[in-house]
Design an enzyme around this catalytic site. Structure first.
Site, PDB file in Angstrom:
ATOM      1  N   ASP A 165       4.899  34.772 -38.590  1.00  0.00           N
ATOM      2  CA  ASP A 165       6.246  34.899 -38.008  1.00  0.00           C
ATOM      3  C   ASP A 165       7.377  34.316 -38.863  1.00  0.00           C
ATOM      4  OD1 ASP A 165       4.648  35.890 -36.022  1.00  0.00           O
ATOM      5  OD2 ASP A 165       5.251  34.457 -34.482  1.00  0.00           O
ATOM      6  N   ASP A 177       6.729  38.672 -34.449  1.00  0.00           N
ATOM      7  CA  ASP A 177       7.064  38.984 -33.077  1.00  0.00           C
ATOM      8  C   ASP A 177       7.830  40.304 -33.079  1.00  0.00           C
ATOM      9  OD1 ASP A 177       5.939  36.794 -31.840  1.00  0.00           O
ATOM     10  OD2 ASP A 177       7.822  35.884 -31.216  1.00  0.00           O
ATOM     11  N   HIS A 190       9.277  42.093 -29.997  1.00  0.00           N
ATOM     12  CA  HIS A 190       9.433  42.163 -28.553  1.00  0.00           C
ATOM     13  C   HIS A 190      10.227  43.395 -28.112  1.00  0.00           C
ATOM     14  CE1 HIS A 190       7.587  38.305 -28.007  1.00  0.00           C
ATOM     15  NE2 HIS A 190       8.516  37.663 -28.695  1.00  0.00           N
ATOM     16  N   HIS A 232       8.686  36.147 -20.966  1.00  0.00           N
ATOM     17  CA  HIS A 232       8.874  35.419 -22.229  1.00  0.00           C
ATOM     18  C   HIS A 232      10.352  35.201 -22.535  1.00  0.00           C
ATOM     19  CE1 HIS A 232       7.304  33.878 -25.994  1.00  0.00           C
ATOM     20  NE2 HIS A 232       8.048  34.703 -26.703  1.00  0.00           N
ATOM     21  N   HIS A 277      14.835  37.005 -28.602  1.00  0.00           N
ATOM     22  CA  HIS A 277      14.592  36.866 -30.043  1.00  0.00           C
ATOM     23  C   HIS A 277      13.649  37.966 -30.519  1.00  0.00           C
ATOM     24  CE1 HIS A 277      11.244  34.722 -28.081  1.00  0.00           C
ATOM     25  NE2 HIS A 277      10.527  35.095 -29.125  1.00  0.00           N
ATOM     26  N   LYS A 311       3.231  41.669 -32.771  1.00  0.00           N
ATOM     27  CA  LYS A 311       2.713  41.067 -31.532  1.00  0.00           C
ATOM     28  C   LYS A 311       3.849  40.845 -30.545  1.00  0.00           C
ATOM     29  CE  LYS A 311       2.809  36.336 -33.460  1.00  0.00           C
ATOM     30  NZ  LYS A 311       3.700  35.654 -32.485  1.00  0.00           N
ATOM     31  N   CYS A 313       3.247  29.151 -32.729  1.00  0.00           N
ATOM     32  CA  CYS A 313       2.468  30.280 -33.232  1.00  0.00           C
ATOM     33  C   CYS A 313       1.500  29.898 -34.349  1.00  0.00           C
ATOM     34  CB  CYS A 313       3.407  31.405 -33.657  1.00  0.00           C
ATOM     35  SG  CYS A 313       4.379  32.033 -32.256  1.00  0.00           S
TER      36      CYS A 313
END
Length: 200
Positions: free
Chosen positions: A9, A55, A57, A66, A82, A107, A149
């Site tokens: 990340d 990430d 999202h 989240h 984010h 992810k 993470c």
């Protein structure tokens, strides 16, 4: 022995100026770039495969709670918006040279996600499937953030039966106390915490 590098990340939103920027994120990005160059030159830290996660999202929902949308974030289970898929914040930090990355993992698509193992590759494989296919026995972990993470990815790699090192000078965390605790936890679980000497 086949060794993989996990780059966790290293994204704009997790580095200085981002939605959840951690102090030292840009330094970590530059240090990982030096690590990759050293690996290519056959240095002590050399890798057969490089796996990088992001990430990624959803932008139209709270990703399973989240994202804090109806109340302030608690910065434990809920967070400011984010790393929304396709936005500049979700991009790799420009200080990270991604040309050596073999497997890109996304992810957190619609759900909370911390460990790199919760993602899937661009080819649709889980990380465990990639490791098994390539015969990876050893994993080094670098990236952001130490106390979330990075911690989760290292613990999952250990649970998957791999030998794990966390490169302590190529990680940065949200908070000092929880980052120190995270490194102690992964060490107690069987990982080796070691400096690469390449942080700059």
């Amino acid at each position: 022995m086949t060794r993989a590098l996990f780059i966790v990340d290293v994204q704009n939103d997790f580095t200085e100026g981002g939605a959840l920027g951690v102090e030292g994120g840009a330094v970590v990005a530059a240090g990982i770039t030096r690590l990759l160059a050293a690996s290519a030159a056959g240095d002590d830290f050399s890798y057969d495969v490089v796996i990088a996660s992001r990430d990624w999202h959803d932008g139209d929902n709270d990703n399973g709670g989240h994202f804090a949308t109806s109340s302030p974030p608690d910065f434990v289970d809920s967070w400011p918006v984010h790393c929304v898929a396709g936005t500049p914040g979700a991009n790799y930090h420009p200080g990270l040279d991604t040309s050596a990355v073999d497997v890109h993992v996304k992810k957190g698509m619609g759900e909370p996600s911390y460990s790199l193992f919760q993602g899937v590759s661009d080819g649709g494989e889980t990380v465990l499937q990639v490791l098994d296919r390539l015969g990876v026995t050893d994993v080094d972990v670098v990236g952001l953030a130490t106390d979330y993470c990075v911690r989760a990815s290292a613990l999952d790699a250990l649970a998957a039966g791999r030998r794990v090192r966390v490169l302590s000078d190529l990680v940065a965390g949200v908070a000092l106390e929880s980052s120190v605790a995270a490194l102690r936890e992964v060490e107690a679980a069987g990982a080796v915490v070691v400096s690469s000497g390449l942080a700059g």
